[in-house]
Write a protein that holds these residues in place. Structure first.
Motif, short mmCIF file in Angstrom:
data_model
loop_
_atom_site.label_atom_id
_atom_site.label_comp_id
_atom_site.label_asym_id
_atom_site.label_seq_id
_atom_site.Cartn_x
_atom_site.Cartn_y
_atom_site.Cartn_z
N ASP A 141 -8.79 -0.09 4.72
CA ASP A 141 -7.76 0.53 3.88
C ASP A 141 -7.77 2.04 4.13
OD1 ASP A 141 -9.76 1.77 2.37
OD2 ASP A 141 -9.66 0.32 0.74
N LEU A 147 -2.96 0.48 -4.02
CA LEU A 147 -2.64 -0.90 -3.68
C LEU A 147 -1.93 -1.57 -4.86
CD1 LEU A 147 -2.90 -3.29 -1.69
CD2 LEU A 147 -5.05 -3.87 -2.85
N ARG A 188 0.86 -1.18 0.00
CA ARG A 188 0.00 0.00 0.00
C ARG A 188 0.89 1.24 0.00
NH1 ARG A 188 -5.29 0.68 -1.05
NH2 ARG A 188 -5.71 -1.23 0.16
#
Length: 626
Positions: free
Chosen positions: A467, A388, A382
Motif C-alpha cells: 500500500d 482505503l 485507495r
C-alpha cells in the motif's frame, strides 16, 4: 305383509341414494361433532374405480361452515364468484376446481393440487393442506420451449406470483419436476435491487426444489445484466436440484445503453444464480451453465460504508454452495464480492471462460476477464492520500472438496479477501493472489493440465503488493499438505509471513521460486522431486534484484536433474538472511548448485551431492555440509 316390507325396503334405499354427493363417493363432511353418516366403499366390501374426469353433481354455493369437501370430480364454477363460509376445507382427491373465483372466509384450508391459473382466490387466504406445493407448469400457463420475449416475461411473472401466493398460504417448499422453459429476466441496470425485480426471486423462509427434469433458461437478450434466480435481502432459503442455463451462446453482444444513458460493451453481468444480502442460504445439487457473466455471484444488498462497516447494506452471511456443477461460464464460475461465512463444497467448477474473440471483435461469447474458476473481487478504493475505502469486504470463506478443471486463466484468484481456507480440492490450473491475507491452502491435489503438449505454467503464484504506506497486502499464508504434479513452475513466493510445509512437488521444471519482497518465510519438510530434464529446486530468477529477509528453509528433500539451488540477484538482509538448514540437495545430472550476484545466504548442516558455485556474491556461508 310381504308387499309392505318390499315397499319399506324400496323407500329406505331411495333415501340412502339421495344422501350421497355422487355415485363415486364424493363426500361433504361436517367437521363439527355432528357428522353425516355416509356409506363407504368398504361397507360393501368393494373399491370402485373413480372417474375423476366426470363433472361434479354438487356445487359449493350452499356450503355450510365447518365443512370438509372431497374434490374427486371436475367442478366448473362457470365464471361465478362463490363466497364460502368460515372453516371450510377443500381436499383434493383427483378432481379439480376451475373457471371461477372462490372468496374464502377465515380458517379455511385448500389442497395445493386444486390451485391453478383458472381458479382465482379472494378474501381471507386459506391455508394449504400441505406445506409442500407441487408446481405443475401447464396448470399455471407456463409456455415451454422457445418463445417470444413477451411470453418469457409472462413465464417469469407466473412463477414468481405463484411462489409468493402459495408462500402466503403457508407453503414452505415449492417443488418443480418436468419443465423446460425460458424466462425473461433482463435488467437494464446492474443494480441488485433492480435486478431482483427482473429475476426469479426466492422469498425468505422458503425452499425452491427442482429435479433433474427441470430446465430453467434465460431468454436470450441484449441486456448487459441479468440474474436468472436470485436472493435479495432474503433469509433461510434453500435452492436445490435442477438445471439453470444462461444465454451465453445466444446472447446479443452489441453495445447497450442502460436506463441512465451509459453505454456498456462487455456484457459480463449476466449471472445465472445470485445472492445479494442473503443470510442462511443453501444452493445444492444444481447444474448451472452458460452464464454470459458468472455462474454464481454473492455480495451485499448494496455497498458498505467507506470504513467497511455494513452501513446501509445487508451483508451476505452463511451462504453455502454444495454439490453443484458450474459449467461454461463466460466470465467466472463463481464471483465472491462481499460476504462473511461462505462455503463452496464438493462442486465441479469447469470449462470457465474458454474461447477467444475473433479478430477485430472485442466482445462475443468467448471468455472475458478475469476468466477464473472462483474470483474473489471485493471493491476497494485507495484515495490519493492513502486512505482505503472498503465498499466491499470478503471474510471467512472455505473452499472444500471441489474439482476445478478446464478453467481458462486460473482456478482461484485471491483478490481483496481475508481468512480464506482452500482445502481438499482438485486443481488443474493455478491459484494466485493480488491483495489477500490470512490464507490457508492445505491438502489439495494439483495436476497440471496439458494444452497442445505443454503443461500449465504455474501451480501457485503469490506476489507482493504494497500500500502507499509500505505495508504488505499479501501476508500470513499457510500452505501445507498439498500434492503438486506436472507444472512447469511449482510455487512462487513473495509477500509477508509464509509457512510452507509437508508439500510434495513432482514433475516440475522449477519447484519453489523466491521472488522480490519475500519477508518472513519458514519453509520446511517439503519433498521436491522430478526427473524432468533441466529442472531446478529453489530458484531466484535472473534479470532483476530480489529483496528478501528472514527466510528459513529446513529439512527439505530436493531431487532434480540440474540444480537443486539456482539463485540469481537475491539480496537477503545481513541480519535477516536466507538460511538453508539440514536439507538434502541431489542433482541426478551431477550439476553444481549456483549462487550468482546474491548476498547473505547460508547453507548449513546439509547433504549436497555436488558443489556450490558462487559468483559475484557477498557473504555466502557454507557450514558443516556433507
Amino acid at each position: 305383509m310381504k308387499n309392505y316390507l318390499k315397499l319399506m325396503l324400496l323407500f329406505f334405499c331411495a333415501i340412502m341414494l339421495t344422501t350421497s354427493c355422487n355415485k363415486e363417493e364424493l363426500f361433504i363432511e361436517q367437521t363439527s361433532e355432528e357428522t353425516v353418516d355416509e356409506t363407504t366403499p368398504e361397507d360393501t366390501g368393494q373399491t370402485p374405480e373413480v372417474d375423476y374426469s366426470l363433472p361434479c353433481d354438487f356445487t359449493l354455493n350452499t356450503l355450510e361452515a365447518n365443512t370438509s369437501v372431497i374434490i374427486n370430480c371436475q367442478l366448473d364454477l362457470a365464471g361465478q364468484t362463490i363466497s364460502l363460509p368460515s372453516n371450510v376445507s377443500l381436499i383434493y382427491e383427483g378432481g379439480d376446481i376451475f373457471n371461477g373465483t372462490l372468496n374464502f372466509s377465515n380458517g379455511s384450508i385448500i389442497s395445493g393440487e386444486l390451485l391453478s391459473s383458472s381458479l382465482v382466490i379472494e378474501g381471507a387466504l386459506p391455508k394449504l393442506e400441505k406445506e409442500t406445493f407441487d408446481f405443475i407448469p401447464n396448470r399455471w400457463g407456463i409456455v415451454e420451449g422457445k418463445v417470444t420475449d413477451a411470453v418469457a416475461l409472462e413465464n417469469k411473472n407466473i412463477i414468481n406470483s405463484t411462489m409468493y401466493l402459495v408462500k402466503d398460504m403457508g407453503a414452505t417448499k415449492l417443488e418443480i419436476d418436468k419443465i423446460d422453459a425460458y424466462f425473461n429476466v433482463s435488467s437494464r441496470v446492474n443494480n441488485p435491487k433492480i435486478k431482483s425485480e427482473s429475476a426469479i426471486l426466492i422469498p425468505s423462509d422458503f425452499e425452491f426444489n427442482m429435479s433433474d427434469n427441470s430446465f430453467l433458461r434465460v431468454q436470450p437478450t441484449n441486456a448487459h445484466a441479468y440474474s436468472l434466480i436470485m436472493v435479495y435481502k432474503g433469509e433461510n432459503i434453500k435452492i436445490t436440484g435442477g438445471n439453470l442455463i444462461g444465454d451465453r451462446w445466444e446472447h446479443d453482444y452489441a453495445p447497450v445503453v442502460d436506463l441512465y444513458g451509459k453505454t456498456y460493451y462487455s456484457h459480463d453481468w449476466g449471472h445465472v444464480t445470485h445472492v445479494s444480502g442473503g443470510k442462511n442460504i443453501l444452493l445444492e445439487g444444481i447444474y448451472i451453465s452458460d452464464g454470459a457473466g458468472d455462474g454464481f455471484v454473492v455480495h451485499g444488498s448494496t455497498i458498505r460504508a467507506e470504513d467497511g462497516s455494513p452501513g446501509n447494506a445487508i451483508i451476505s452471511e452463511n451462504v453455502v454452495v454444495r454439490n453443484c456443477t458450474i459449467d461454461a461460464s463466460r466470465r467466472n464460475g463463481l464471483s465472491i464480492l462481499d460476504g462473511d461465512g461462505i462455503l463452496v463444497e464438493n462442486c465441479n467448477i469447469i470449462n470457465t471462460a474458454l474461447g477467444e474473440n475473433p479478430p477485430g471483435v472485442d466482445y462475443s461469447s468467448a471468455g472475458t476477464w478475469p476468466r477464473q474458476g472462483i474470483s474473489f473481487e471485493a471493491w476497494r478504493v485507495r484515495e490519493a492520500d492513502g486512505t482505503l475505502k472498503e465498499y466491499e469486504k470478503i471474510e471467512n470463506v472455505t473452499l472444500r472438496g471441489n474439482t476445478f478443471k478446464g478453467n481458462s486463466v486460473g482456478d482461484i484468484v485471491l483478490f481483496t479477501c481475508s481468512f480464506v481456507t482452500i482445502e481438499e480440492n482438485y486443481f488443474d490450473a493455478m491459484i494466485t493472489n493480488i491483495a489477500s491475507h490470512d490464507i490457508v491452502i492445505r491438502n489439495n491435489t494439483m495436476e497440471a493440465r496439458i494444452e497442445d503438449g505443454v503443461p500449465f505454467e504455474h501451480a501457485m503464484i503469490f506476489k507482493s503488493r504494497l500500500d502507499p504506506f509500505g505495508d504488505e497486502f499479501n501476508r500470513n499464508y499457510k500452505i501445507y499438505g498439498n500434492k503438486i504434479n506436472g507444472y512447469r513452475n511449482g510455487i512462487t513466493l513473495a509477500g509477508d509471513n509464509y509457512e510452507l510445509y509437508d508439500n510434495t512437488l513432482t514433475g516440475f521444471k522449477s519447484a519453489i521460486i523466491l521472488d522480490d519482497k519475500l519477508y518472513g518465510a519458514h519453509i520446511h519438510n517439503n519433498k521436491l522431486e522430478t526427473d524432468v530434464p533441466t529442472s531446478f529446486g529453489y530458484v531466484a530468477r535472473v534479470g532483476y534484484t530480489k529483496d528478501i529477509k528472514d527466510i528459513l528453509i529446513e529439512n527439505e528433500e530436493v531431487v532434480v536433474t540440474r540444480r537443486p539451488i539456482d539463485i540469481y540477484d537475491l539480496k537477503a538482509h545481513s541480519n535477516e538472511n536466507l538460511v538453508f538448514d539440514n536439507c538434502t540437495f541431489t542433482s541426478s545430472g551431477n550439476k553444481s548448485n549456483n549462487i550468482d550476484g546474491s548476498e547473505n545466504i547460508t547453507i548449513q548442516n546439509s547433504t549436497i551431492n555436488t558443489d556450490v558455485g558462487i559468483v559475484n556474491s557477498i557473504n555466502i556461508q557454507l557450514i558443516n555440509n556433507n
